[in-house]
Design a protein around this motif. Structure first.
Motif, PDB file in Angstrom:
ATOM      1  N   VAL A 132      21.328   9.971  32.052  1.00  0.00           N
ATOM      2  CA  VAL A 132      21.186  11.102  32.968  1.00  0.00           C
ATOM      3  C   VAL A 132      22.330  11.073  33.953  1.00  0.00           C
ATOM      4  N   ASP A 146      13.520   3.677  30.766  1.00  0.00           N
ATOM      5  CA  ASP A 146      13.654   4.277  29.436  1.00  0.00           C
ATOM      6  C   ASP A 146      13.706   3.171  28.390  1.00  0.00           C
ATOM      7  N   TYR A 162      27.970   4.357  25.984  1.00  0.00           N
ATOM      8  CA  TYR A 162      26.982   4.125  27.036  1.00  0.00           C
ATOM      9  C   TYR A 162      27.507   3.095  28.044  1.00  0.00           C
ATOM     10  N   LYS A 203      21.589   6.087  18.735  1.00  0.00           N
ATOM     11  CA  LYS A 203      22.229   6.906  19.762  1.00  0.00           C
ATOM     12  C   LYS A 203      21.451   6.790  21.073  1.00  0.00           C
ATOM     13  N   GLU A 223      21.554  15.672  31.202  1.00  0.00           N
ATOM     14  CA  GLU A 223      21.391  14.526  30.320  1.00  0.00           C
ATOM     15  C   GLU A 223      22.498  14.512  29.268  1.00  0.00           C
ATOM     16  N   LEU A 224      23.153  13.347  29.151  1.00  0.00           N
ATOM     17  CA  LEU A 224      24.178  13.166  28.118  1.00  0.00           C
ATOM     18  C   LEU A 224      23.514  12.511  26.912  1.00  0.00           C
ATOM     19  N   LEU A 225      23.562  13.187  25.782  1.00  0.00           N
ATOM     20  CA  LEU A 225      22.865  12.732  24.585  1.00  0.00           C
ATOM     21  C   LEU A 225      23.844  12.180  23.560  1.00  0.00           C
ATOM     22  N   ASN A 226      23.273  11.479  22.559  1.00  0.00           N
ATOM     23  CA  ASN A 226      24.018  11.021  21.383  1.00  0.00           C
ATOM     24  C   ASN A 226      25.224  10.159  21.759  1.00  0.00           C
ATOM     25  N   LEU A 227      24.998   9.199  22.657  1.00  0.00           N
ATOM     26  CA  LEU A 227      26.061   8.274  23.037  1.00  0.00           C
ATOM     27  C   LEU A 227      25.947   7.007  22.187  1.00  0.00           C
ATOM     28  N   SER A 241      21.053   7.906  25.415  1.00  0.00           N
ATOM     29  CA  SER A 241      21.206   9.022  26.346  1.00  0.00           C
ATOM     30  C   SER A 241      21.259   8.479  27.758  1.00  0.00           C
TER      31      SER A 241
END
Length: 966
Positions: A159, A243, A207, A155, A198-202, A157
């Motif tokens: 921003v 990242d 993405y 997964k 922050e968008l998580l678990n993509l 993430s």
């Protein structure tokens, strides 16, 4: 005769003989005749059985239980419309453009390009791109490979910036400019100080989609003159490159985000270029003196904005993206900026992030200043200096946390190092390779670096030093980078360039010692397939046979070959490229066993076809070699057995037609294949009609005409006359169904024109048989089709009917044959049907003669004249049979004509009724007519006489008597 004058072409025949559906009785008296009016719908209803009502009691075990709900539905929406009304108006899909969803791909790409940048001089951009030459492999060619190779299931993430809301009083006019500047600086500060979410678990796809959304947002912000927002998006994306939490995905992330940076760089450059183009366009080779002050100020403003970015990585990437804009400020701007940016990269702590930052800087440098090699070399040497960090504690801890092995981690550097080396090696002199090899040795022959060097420099340089490279490969550490990958890179160079002849055998032996020890079948075949070409180029069948034996040994256990068909096919192609003597090829002991590994049917057939193509091309002389003959028979049998598999391209009808064109050229001597291809194309046209629901668009109309042209071209190549006749008729019917009237006319005229070629006897299952029955069947089908074929405006009334009858008249029939007269009898029902106000059947969207003539008296008169001629010919033939005492044939024909008059003639006319009675009597005169058929005919007439419109048959039936056989 059916025409007043002889005419050479059946399409031009126009029978203008006399008749008015008049017939003569057998004693030569003339009667006025006309066809009976028919109401086909009423007759059809009368033929259907009557439905008898069936009543059940209150209960029957087979009676379904019906439950009726009488409750009214509440809450029904008012004013709602039915879905059927909307669906009925839907336009049928176009099968030729369904694969493209109605979009022209060229227009789509052009529109996308236009939306990316403002209008600018395309010739200028093309010249700038060609500065490095067409022999340079651009980054765009590597992009897809990197995205496909470096994937992840982890997964991810990303921003996302929050919208910035400004509050406060409205500025005064005097402070408007300063307020605007302060607001923009506050927005940039706000971005850097954490105004983000922050968008998580993509997933990986999510993405990529989000990055694409940011790319579109950048273009939209720029188009709406929101330059600060555009810069914020670029800064936000650049930060993502720091990242490495999902390290396996980093190369693909780099590709996606640098696309946004490239877009931003083009937008800024084109904006400043546009500002310089007023009042006249800026020349391609402009200098700083050609740039106006406004453009220079705007350009400096952009560099100042970027310089205010606090974080190193986004400041570095964004400035590199607009590096080209230095041309607007001073002559040496790019030359001065590249070393400064190169030095900035040394402040990046993560070696992987730094490597890709250098790759991007080299990429931009090659686009704007390919002649500045010093910065390229400096970046590469700095990269070499960071290799010691890979073994450091920080990197090793990161690999442990993410559970990534060292070899996998090293491959992440491969795109960046390969690109930097490609830029350095482009048109570089040969001594530079020697220098690179020395630096590799100083680093302990780093395998990753050595691999990139061999793939970056020209194959001629690498081949000349092949022995040196093999020595360096031997000294590499096996754990960091597998040696078989290094030999694979060396093999690619040796496949393009030749090493010294004295070293070739040593090179092959040293390479194969390593390759044959590879345990993984997939890794083994990937490397072995590369070296097959080197072996075929420089050695004999003995060495090639040894290689094949080794491949069989590695790929047979556990059926590993099933996962390596592409590589195995490549081996076959390379062997066929260098071995054209099939006596040598098939004398290799392991060649045919190698072919046995192709177990999948489609792959086996493809391999056999490639062998057959080479054999046909290069085997010029005849051969009696039993080895070659047996092997080729086996290959041909394999191809023959595969014919049973069908071919379908789904809704891509144009591709299906293209396949049929290729198949026709390939199998031009196989008549059954050609026949099947014509049927396939006709079926394709009808499928197009079905998809379009009978309403063709301009594109599909052109497509069905192309199908008709295919059939019209192919049919004459058939040798069987009856295959040609039946396919001409079938193709004409298909063309007519698709509203291709001129094509349908051409098919039908072609069928009529070859009727004289029909032989009197044909071979059926090895025995000669008369062709009359086959010809009569075809003519009857042809006559049935002519009812719905409209007349051609230039060829006269009923020109196809007249042409057919003229050909029948001139055809050489067998002696003592009644076939010609039976054709005439069969034509009478057709003419009677043509005289009706409404035809028995029609083709949708095709106007038949009923519509064209609308019951015109002149048209009906032509029909009557033709009928008179036909009946006259039939009666003359009956008299001739009477003179020859052929009473059985005479009776049979008389009864057939009687049936036609009964079904289609108007027997209310006394003289026509008398002719029918005379024909009945003639058919029964000598007792050859079957009594059972006669009795059933009388019963039918009596039944018909009960209808209100047919009462006149009552008198006729009283005069029809049955005569006993004598």
């Amino acid at each position: 005769m059916f025409s007043p004058a002889a005419q050479s072409e059946c399409s031009e025949t126009c029978v203008s003989s006399h008749a008015d559906w008049k017939g003569v009785c057998l004693s030569v008296c003339c009667v006025t005749r006309r066809s009976r009016g028919r109401n086909y719908d009423t007759e059809l209803q009368r033929c259907r059985p009557e439905a008898a009502p069936v009543e059940f009691g209150d209960y029957h075990p087979l009676k379904p239980i019906m439950v009726t709900d009488t409750k009214t539905r509440r809450g029904a929406r008012k004013g709602s419309t039915s879905s059927s009304s909307s669906s009925s108006s839907s336009v049928p899909p176009d099968p030729l453009s369904s694969m493209l969803d109605g979009t022209d791909p060229l227009s789509m790409f052009a529109a996308a390009s236009a939306s990316e940048t403002p209008a600018m001089s395309h010739s200028r951009r093309e010249k700038e791109e060609e500065a490095v030459g067409v022999d340079f492999e651009h980054w765009s060619s590597k992009r897809g490979e990197i995205l496909a190779r470096f994937t992840t299931t982890e997964k991810l993430s990303i921003v996302n910036d929050k919208p910035v809301v400004s509050a406060g009083k409205a500025p005064s006019p005097g402070s408007a400019v300063s307020e605007k500047v302060r607001t923009r600086l506050e927005e940039l500060d706000d971005l850097e100080e954490g105004s983000q979410r922050e968008l998580l678990n993509l997933s990986q796809q999510d993405y990529a989609n989000r990055i694409e959304e940011l790319n579109q947002s950048l273009k939209e912000a720029w188009a709406s003159d929101q330059k600060v927002k555009a810069l914020k998006i670029v800064i936000q994306c650049s930060k993502l490159l720091s990242d490495t939490s999902v390290i396996q995905f980093y190369p693909s992330k780099f590709v996606l985000i640098t696309d946004i940076l490239d877009t931003f760089g083009r937008l800024v450059y084109d904006r400043i270029w546009t500002m310089c183009s007023d009042p006249r366009p800026l020349p391609d080779s402009f200098t700083v003196e050609d740039v106006n002050d406004t453009a220079k100020e705007t350009c400096l403003n952009w560099f100042f904005k970027i310089a205010s970015i606090r974080e190193l990585l986004p400041r570095l990437y964004v400035e590199a993206a607009i590096l080209k804009c230095n041309r607007f400020l001073n002559k040496s701007g790019i030359q001065e900026t590249l070393p400064r940016l190169t030095a900035m990269i040394r402040g990046i702590g993560d070696p992987l992030v730094a490597a890709y930052a250098r790759a991007y800087l080299c990429r931009v440098g090659m686009e704007v200043a390919p002649h500045l090699k010093d910065s390229l070399n400096c970046n590469f040497f700095d990269l070499l200096g960071t290799f010691r960090q890979i073994g450091g504690e920080s990197v090793q801890n990161q690999l442990v946390v993410q559970r990534v092995e060292a070899p996998e981690y090293l491959t992440l550097y491969s795109p960046a190092i390969s690109w930097i080396l490609q830029c350095i090696a482009y048109r570089a002199p040969e001594p530079l390779l020697t220098e690179m090899m020395e630096r590799c040795k100083k680093l302990g022959n780093n395998a990753l670096l050595l691999n990139s060097v061999m793939r970056a420099f020209r194959p001629e340089f690498v081949a000349a030093r092949a022995t040196d490279f093999i020595g360096m490969i031997k000294d590499c550490d096996e754990a960091g980078f597998p040696k078989h990958l290094l030999f694979g890179s060396l093999g690619r160079s040796l496949a393009c360039a030749d090493p010294p002849e004295s070293e070739r055998l040593t090179i092959l032996n040293e390479a194969w010692k390593v390759i044959t020890k590879v345990r993984s079948p997939q890794d083994y075949i990937n490397c072995a397939e590369i070296w097959v070409e080197f072996t075929c180029r420089h050695f004999t069948k003995r060495e090639v046979n040894t290689i094949l034996a080794d491949i069989i040994k590695h790929m047979t256990p556990d059926r590993a070959f099933e996962d390596a068909y592409p590589q195995l096919q490549s081996v076959i192609r390379k062997i066929l490229t260098y071995f054209h003597d099939f006596s040598v090829l098939f004398s290799m002991e392991r060649f045919l066993p190698f072919l046995d590994m192709f177990q999948k049917d489609s792959v086996r057939v493809e391999v056999c076809r490639s062998i057959m193509e080479v054999f046909i091309k290069h085997q010029v002389e005849l051969t009696r070699d039993p080895v070659i003959l047996n092997a080729m028979l086996h290959i041909c049998k394999t191809m023959h057995d595969s014919v049973k598999y069908g071919v379908s391209f789904g809704r891509d009808f144009e591709q299906q037609l293209s396949f049929c064109v290729e198949a026709r050229a390939t199998f031009c001597n196989l008549e059954p294949v050609l026949v099947q291809l014509i049927h396939t194309v006709n079926q394709l046209a009808m499928e197009t009609r079905r998809v379009m629901r009978g309403s063709h668009s301009r594109k599909t109309a052109a497509f069905v005409r192309a199908c008709a042209a295919y059939s019209f071209i192919t049919i004459p190549s058939l040798s069987s006359i009856f295959s040609r006749l039946s396919l001409y008729l079938l193709s004409g019917q298909v063309a007519l169904a698709n509203q291709c009237l001129s094509q349908a006319d051409a098919f039908l005229k072609a069928a009529v024109s070859i009727l004289p070629e029909v032989p009197r006897s044909i071979s059926v299952e090895g025995k000669l048989r008369s062709s009359e029955s086959f010809l009569l069947d075809f003519i009857n089908n042809f006559l049935a089709t002519l009812l719905v074929v409209p007349d051609h405006p230039e060829h006269g009334v009923l020109y196809l009917v007249r042409g057919l009858l003229n050909m029948v008249q001139d055809y050489t029939w067998e002696d003592n044959s009644d076939a010609k007269v039976r054709v005439y009898i069969s034509a009478l029902p057709l003419l009677a049907a043509m005289s009706q106000e409404t035809y028995l059947y029609s083709v949708p969207k095709v106007d038949s003669n009923e519509t064209l003539y609308g019951g015109d008296p002149k048209f009906l008169s032509e029909i009557n004249k033709l009928c008179e001629t036909l009946i006259g010919q039939i009666l003359d033939h009956l008299k001739a049979l009477g003179r020859d005492e052929s009473t059985r044939r005479q009776g049979s024909l008389a009864f057939s004509l009687f049936g036609v008059l009964l079904s289609h003639g108007d027997l209310r006319n006394n003289k026509l009724s008398q002719l029918a009675i005379n024909l009945w009597n003639l058919s029964h005169k000598h007792g050859h007519c079957e009594t059972r058929i006669s009795v059933r005919t009388l019963e039918y007439i009596k039944h018909q006489a009960q209808q209100p419109s047919m009462t006149h048959l009552s008198d006729t039936v009283q005069r029809l008597t049955l005569q006993s056989r004598t």
